[in-house]
Design an enzyme around this catalytic site. Sequence first.
Site, PDB file in Angstrom:
ATOM      1  N   LYS A  74       0.851  -1.175   0.000  1.00  0.00           N
ATOM      2  CA  LYS A  74       0.000   0.000   0.000  1.00  0.00           C
ATOM      3  C   LYS A  74       0.892   1.233   0.000  1.00  0.00           C
ATOM      4  CE  LYS A  74      -4.568   0.778   0.391  1.00  0.00           C
ATOM      5  NZ  LYS A  74      -5.657  -0.038  -0.164  1.00  0.00           N
TER       6      LYS A  74
ATOM      7  N   GLY B  23     -20.917   6.182   4.948  1.00  0.00           N
ATOM      8  CA  GLY B  23     -20.049   6.524   3.828  1.00  0.00           C
ATOM      9  C   GLY B  23     -20.671   6.087   2.520  1.00  0.00           C
ATOM     10  N   VAL B  24     -21.154   7.058   1.739  1.00  0.00           N
ATOM     11  CA  VAL B  24     -21.780   6.722   0.453  1.00  0.00           C
ATOM     12  C   VAL B  24     -21.017   7.394  -0.691  1.00  0.00           C
ATOM     13  CG1 VAL B  24     -24.080   6.135   1.260  1.00  0.00           C
ATOM     14  CG2 VAL B  24     -23.508   8.537   0.927  1.00  0.00           C
ATOM     15  N   GLY B  25     -19.709   7.214  -0.643  1.00  0.00           N
ATOM     16  CA  GLY B  25     -18.847   7.746  -1.684  1.00  0.00           C
ATOM     17  C   GLY B  25     -18.659   6.765  -2.814  1.00  0.00           C
ATOM     18  N   LYS B  26     -17.389   6.520  -3.190  1.00  0.00           N
ATOM     19  CA  LYS B  26     -17.091   5.714  -4.370  1.00  0.00           C
ATOM     20  C   LYS B  26     -17.721   4.326  -4.305  1.00  0.00           C
ATOM     21  CE  LYS B  26     -12.501   6.224  -4.619  1.00  0.00           C
ATOM     22  NZ  LYS B  26     -11.134   6.129  -5.179  1.00  0.00           N
ATOM     23  N   VAL B  27     -17.637   3.668  -3.161  1.00  0.00           N
ATOM     24  CA  VAL B  27     -18.181   2.315  -3.020  1.00  0.00           C
ATOM     25  C   VAL B  27     -19.606   2.339  -2.484  1.00  0.00           C
ATOM     26  CG1 VAL B  27     -17.906   0.089  -1.859  1.00  0.00           C
ATOM     27  CG2 VAL B  27     -15.893   1.313  -2.683  1.00  0.00           C
ATOM     28  N   GLY B  28     -19.839   3.154  -1.480  1.00  0.00           N
ATOM     29  CA  GLY B  28     -21.127   3.151  -0.798  1.00  0.00           C
ATOM     30  C   GLY B  28     -22.308   3.434  -1.698  1.00  0.00           C
TER      31      GLY B  28
END
EC number: 1.4.1.23
Length: 362
Positions: A88, A188-193
Amino acid sequence: MTDVSDGVLHTLFRSDQGGHEQVVLCQDRASGLKAVIAIHSTALGPALGGTRFYPYASEEEAVADALNLARGMSYKNAMAGLDHGGGKAVIIGDPERIKTEELLLAYGRFVASLGGRYVTACDVGTYVADMDVVARECRWTTGRSPENGGAGDSSVLTSYGVYQGMRAAAQHLWGDPSLRDRKVGIAGVGKVGHHLVEHLRAEGAEIVITDVREDAVRRILDRHPEGVSAVADTETLIRTEGMDIYAPCALGGALDDDTVPVLTARVVCGAANNQLAHPGVEKDLADRGILYAPDYVVNAGGVIQVADELHGFDFDRCKAKASKIFDTTLAIFARAKEDGIPPAATADRIAEQRMAEARPLR
């Protein structure tokens, strides 16, 4: 980045959370780049993991995060059946303020200097367009745009894998994989959510969301005027009555000594990495009768997607492999029950066995 405390060095060399093969501190004064590349293991093949761009409070915190995330990638890639070890990278700073083409190109040169021991991709704060820039200096870059020979947005299959993990948890706990009428809380409802919301609504689940960004919440509510509601913050979300599944989909450490005692959900299954704040939290969850789907097992859809890019990307092939997350998660639950240990410990044992039986990359 010279002030790395003994706490980080202890983690690296002397603790059970260490054992990393290599840590590279990167600095390019001209572009302002400060980055850390951590390679935990190349036992199964070249280390594969994303690049996180984040305004860390300190350089020590950035190094510690890189170490934790790299270790998690070793376990994730092992459980996903990939021929890759774990690595990472983190870039220190606010991407909204300091991200430039020059900085990304400088970062690409550092990754390239490792000669393929580390393969990078997107993570928090980095996107497909960024990987296209990095790839101009480094051929060991995945998560690029389809126009540049890549697989595009890996969050599509990340969310799909989490959805499969939820279905496996429902099967194990309630005897039916269907999520219809189940109440799912997503932090969290960003890229994945936001992709996860789509899967769940298509099946008829009731959803409660929260996010620190009001625009992200508004986007979901505008798209789904029915079946989705929002609460002010994560503290409110985890206390929501009648919640069946809690999905942490933001940053790590979501499950700690403060959250676990008040969590109302019967299942935790989310996309965030390193959800357990410290060793022992998995037992606290089990003691409360909360079924925990190991994060690095269920969120492996994205790494499955970017790994496939190295061999000529085929979405259907990747989705078929990501679908197996259901079977893998179900098998972990069954073995954990049989052995009388938490699912997280079971997943660790399986991953460690696969790495131990492999030969390190030379």
